[in-house]
Design an enzyme around this catalytic site. Structure first.
Site, PDB file in Angstrom:
ATOM      1  N   ARG A 146     -18.754 -27.640  33.989  1.00  0.00           N
ATOM      2  CA  ARG A 146     -19.515 -26.847  34.948  1.00  0.00           C
ATOM      3  C   ARG A 146     -19.242 -27.191  36.409  1.00  0.00           C
ATOM      4  NH1 ARG A 146     -25.735 -26.022  32.828  1.00  0.00           N
ATOM      5  NH2 ARG A 146     -25.307 -25.696  30.620  1.00  0.00           N
ATOM      6  N   TYR A 197     -25.819  -2.462  40.816  1.00  0.00           N
ATOM      7  CA  TYR A 197     -25.512  -1.611  41.964  1.00  0.00           C
ATOM      8  C   TYR A 197     -24.143  -1.927  42.580  1.00  0.00           C
ATOM      9  CZ  TYR A 197     -30.535  -0.695  41.804  1.00  0.00           C
ATOM     10  OH  TYR A 197     -31.798  -0.347  41.407  1.00  0.00           O
ATOM     11  N   HIS A 219     -18.510 -17.409  28.704  1.00  0.00           N
ATOM     12  CA  HIS A 219     -19.384 -18.301  29.481  1.00  0.00           C
ATOM     13  C   HIS A 219     -20.852 -18.037  29.152  1.00  0.00           C
ATOM     14  CE1 HIS A 219     -19.765 -21.144  32.840  1.00  0.00           C
ATOM     15  NE2 HIS A 219     -20.819 -20.443  33.256  1.00  0.00           N
TER      16      HIS A 219
END
Length: 875
Positions: free
Chosen positions: A40, A130, A86
């Protein structure tokens, strides 16, 4: 736990394994830590990416969202990454995707965005449903050749798909875009750099593997931030380049504009990396409200996406912009420091890396990619050549091949027949059977043979490439230059070196300048050639425009490469380089000296010493500083005690109550000292009569001061072997003369001395004493600001007891404030035609006091006035 202690049913049904809880917690936490570190938080040193960024780019590549393709919804991309590679939450993936597209966070963005992706002022992006995205053109160079087995693949989280362990990047991604992350027990914070510089550094390393880090820094100079700014000091940056740990101080970029009303306005055009302009503006306003910063009238953030950063800070009329700017740097994020911690994964292990490590690891990885790509291409070329060889065999025996195929009962028997009859391999036989009939024409046969020849040349080249390491590194350099040509740009962040980091002397033009310091403490420097030479008795010109209660108190000539030592009336010493003094013309007021040195408000500059070679150890160890006070105390201290500048100054001499420091001189230990008092007396004694003492000492008696109204007005130190110098004295009403030094007999220090000028009501008290030669020029400054420059040779040589000749015409209310000499190298020949016979033309007279004064040739100026008699020596 012993089985015999368990109930019988437990022993029969279950098997309990005893576990040490401490060891279990330790093992589990280590596993978790390594998962965070490797999976990570830390980037890989090879492609500079964390797993989430690598997976985003790989997923976009799999989706075909290239830079020249249509945008796709971010929700579609996030879903692809989540579902395949992921499984850590859509928020983490979308945040990482957004950051890859933010040009204020990424020096070279890897994602092209469409929609609201946030702002530099901290505004968040719109929801992923969006916004749209696609890869930037540079991202293609991170993924190029991934299909050629250039990197290893591993199973994804559910073992259903393969994902790359690293991307075969051609871009030194970790160096150019940096990285930051917090793991368990460690963290990384790597700064972005300029792509052109990084690639130049990689090429320099390839050319010379023994290159030093300092040599690499000639290419990779310092971090280069997306928003620009000014890197203030390189010590921390250099430490990071050498060790992997350091600190970079970044300042915003500021311009100062002056309005028509005379008020100054500070314009902030760039802010430090990741600093919000709205937060910065609010902080400035808060500091003004809390009266921590005074002098600001209004502050407003006028930044726009199109015009860029513009924060306007309006100042009060009497505010000093330099002071306000320093306060903004001190109290706000306009100056921010970033800790550099270059931690990355090297072969799966976290490691702190210096600049050379970062470059070498990337170059080694590129070499591995080139080797694996070449092997893949060679394998594919050999496979293709093998098939073409089968085609050629078939074309050479076309009739037999066709007959064999026609007579075969099925494809398998035809394949076996080709392998048996013509020695083809199974692959070749299968390819021949699948050959289209149109390729059996004569033209197609020629194309197949030509293609085979080209494939064989390619195979030979690839084999040579695998056998020749130098060729492989030439390929790497060519590909790096291609990346630089496509994406390289100039630096955005400027670099400012501190005084102790680089010799600014080499960057400053060496020239002689006139330094003027006014009574109220305003200082400036002016090119010496602006002061034209005049004949003795001239009216003079404006040497500095001052307030009515102010006048020029110190005036001298120094080189821009010299260091000035400022001595205050309370016995303190401060340092300042000449080039650090603000430049100004003759009529400007100058800058308050408190803005340049940390001078207390209740202290005042009394003496200024010009030192040429403060950094030269041999020079420093062979020279001394001689100080004197108004009450006739004299003191000598080694120059070495003053060779280590301190921002808050040092104590140079202990001053007794009722006394003040007056003058300072630099000597080589082989001089004769002369002191003069305003009543007209002077004393001469050898320098060895004053032994060298420490900075805190009081000193010894130099000349006797008769009464409270009398005081020392000057100190000179004349080398014993220099017989060319004469003693010049000037009175406050403009009279002066030169006298041979031999007329002043040598005495012990502490005496009354002898007469040096006849003091009368016409001459006024003595104001100064200098040792001069005829080749020098004399500069006289009056309390009104008028300055005259004349040749010392034009001043006649007279006896000690005379009153001298008139040197400058003064108004009744004016007096001489300071005198100084210019060395012969500093003399500029007079070229001003407005100076004629010691008088001033209309154009000059109006510049002095606004009125025209006629030339006075009948007053006897320029002639020696008889003194009447010669007074005896004062014992």
């Amino acid at each position: 736990m012993d089985d015999q202690l368990l109930p019988e049913e437990t022993r029969d049904n279950d098997r309990i394994i005893p576990v040490n809880i401490e060891e279990q917690m330790k093992s589990s936490y280590i596993d978790y830590s390594m998962s965070v570190i490797v999976g990570r938080a830390l980037p890989d040193v090879r492609d500079g990416l964390k797993p989430v960024h690598r997976r985003i780019l790989h997923a976009m590549n799999e989706l075909g969202i290239d830079y020249n393709k249509a945008f796709k919804k971010c929700a579609r991309i996030v879903g692809e990454v989540l579902g395949k590679y992921h499984p850590h939450g859509d928020g983490s993936v979308y945040d990482a995707l957004v950051r890859l597209a933010q040009e204020w966070n990424m020096r070279y963005p890897l994602v092209d965005s469409q929609g609201n992706f946030g702002s530099a002022d901290g505004d968040g992006p719109a929801a992923m449903r969006y916004t749209e995205a696609r890869m930037e053109r540079m991202a293609a160079f991170l993924l190029q050749d991934i299909e050629k087995e250039t990197v290893d693949f591993q199973l994804n989280f559910d073992d259903s798909l393969q994902e790359p362990t690293v991307l075969p990047t051609r871009v030194p991604q970790l160096l150019v875009n940096g990285s930051s992350g917090i793991a368990v027990g460690m963290a990384t914070n790597m700064m972005p750099h300029n792509l052109s510089e990084a690639i130049d550094g990689c090429i320099a390393y390839i050319d010379n593997r023994d290159i030093t880090i300092d040599e690499l820094m000639n290419y990779v100079k310092a971090p280069d931030f997306p928003g620009g700014g000014i890197i203030y000091g390189m010590e921390g940056v250099k430490a990071a380049m050498h060790t992997g740990r350091g600190r970079v101080v970044l300042r915003g970029k500021i311009n100062v504009e002056t309005k028509a009303s005379g008020r100054e306005t500070i314009i902030i055009t760039e802010v430090p990396y990741q600093v919000s302009r709205d937060v910065l503006t609010a902080r400035i306003g808060q500091l003004v409200n809390d009266k921590i910063i005074e002098g600001i009238v209004h502050v407003n953030n006028e930044s726009t996406e199109k015009e860029g950063t513009r924060i306007v800070v309006d100042l009060k009329r009497d505010a000093v912009s330099a002071v306000i700017i320093n306060q903004l740097y001190k109290y706000t994020d306009l100056q921010t420091s970033y800790g550099i911690n270059n931690v990355a994964l090297v072969k799966g292990r976290p490691r702190t890396l210096n600049l050379k490590n970062l470059i070498s690891e990337f170059v080694d990885f590129r070499h591995e990619v080139v080797v694996r790509r070449t092997r893949f291409e060679l394998s594919e070329a050999e496979k293709k050549a093998h098939i073409l060889e089968g085609y050629i065999i078939a074309l050479d025996h076309l009739d037999e091949v066709i007959a064999l195929i026609r007579n075969s009962t099925n494809p398998e028997s035809a394949k076996q027949g080709l392998m048996t009859s013509f020695g083809m391999s199974e692959i070749q036989a299968k390819a021949v059977l699948e050959l289209r009939l149109q390729r059996l024409t004569g033209m197609e046969r020629d194309k197949i043979k030509e293609e085979y020849d080209q494939i064989m040349k390619l195979i030979a080249h690839l084999k040579e490439l695998l056998a020749n390491e130098a060729m492989r590194f030439d390929v790497i350099k060519t590909e790096l230059r291609e990346v630089k040509e496509k994406f390289g740009d100039t630096r955005r962040s400027e670099i400012t070196y501190l005084d102790d980091e680089v010799s600014l002397i080499d960057l400053i033009k060496e020239e002689d300048v006139v330094i003027t310091v006014s009574h109220l403490g305003y200082i400036k420097r002016t090119p010496a050639d602006e002061y034209r030479a005049q004949k003795r008795g001239g009216r003079g010109s404006i040497g500095g425009r001052t307030r009515e209660e102010d006048w020029i108190e110190h005036l001298f000539v120094a080189s821009t490469h010299h260091t000035l030592l400022f001595f205050t009336e309370k016995g303190r010493c401060f340092w300042l380089k000449v080039y650090q003094i603000p430049d100004g013309d003759k009529q400007s007021k100058g800058r308050a000296i408190q803005n340049l040195i940390q001078l207390p408000s209740d202290d005042k500059i009394r003496a200024i010493l010009d030192v040429k070679k403060l950094e030269d150890e041999a020079f420093v160890n062979s020279h001394y500083i001689v100080l004197c006070t108004k009450k006739g105390i004299i003191k000598k201290t080694d120059l070495e005690d003053f060779s280590r500048p301190r921002a808050n100054g040092i104590n140079a001499i202990t001053i007794l109550d009722g006394d003040q420091l007056l003058e300072a001189r630099l000597t080589d230990g082989n001089s004769e000292i002369m002191l003069a008092v305003k009543s007209g007396r002077a004393i001469r004694f050898p320098e060895e009569k004053v032994r060298s003492t420490g900075r805190g000492a009081i000193g010894v008696a130099g000349i006797e001061v008769d009464n409270a109204d009398d005081e020392v007005v000057g100190l000179i130190c004349v080398n014993k072997e220099d017989k060319s110098r004469t003693i010049l004295v000037v009175s406050e009403k403009g009279f002066g003369k030169r006298t041979a030094i031999e007329e002043y007999r040598i005495t012990n220090r502490g005496g009354k001395g002898v007469k040096t000028i006849s003091v009368t009501s016409k001459t006024g008290n003595l104001v100064g004493i200098l040792d001069v030669t005829e080749k020098e020029d004399l500069m006289i400054t009056c309390m009104s600001g008028v300055t005259i420059r004349m040749s010392v040779g034009s001043i006649s040589e007279q006896g000690r007891a005379t009153q001298g000749v008139k040197l400058i015409r003064l108004d009744e209310t004016d007096q001489i404030a300071a005198i100084t000499q210019l060395d012969e190298e500093q003399i500029v020949n007079p070229t001003d035609e407005s100076v004629v016979d010691g008088s001033v033309k209309l154009s000059d007279a109006s510049a002095v006091n606004g009125s025209v004064e006629p030339t006075d040739q009948s007053a006897g100026e320029g002639s020696v006035e008889p003194s009447g008699d010669t007074e005896p020596t004062v014992q």
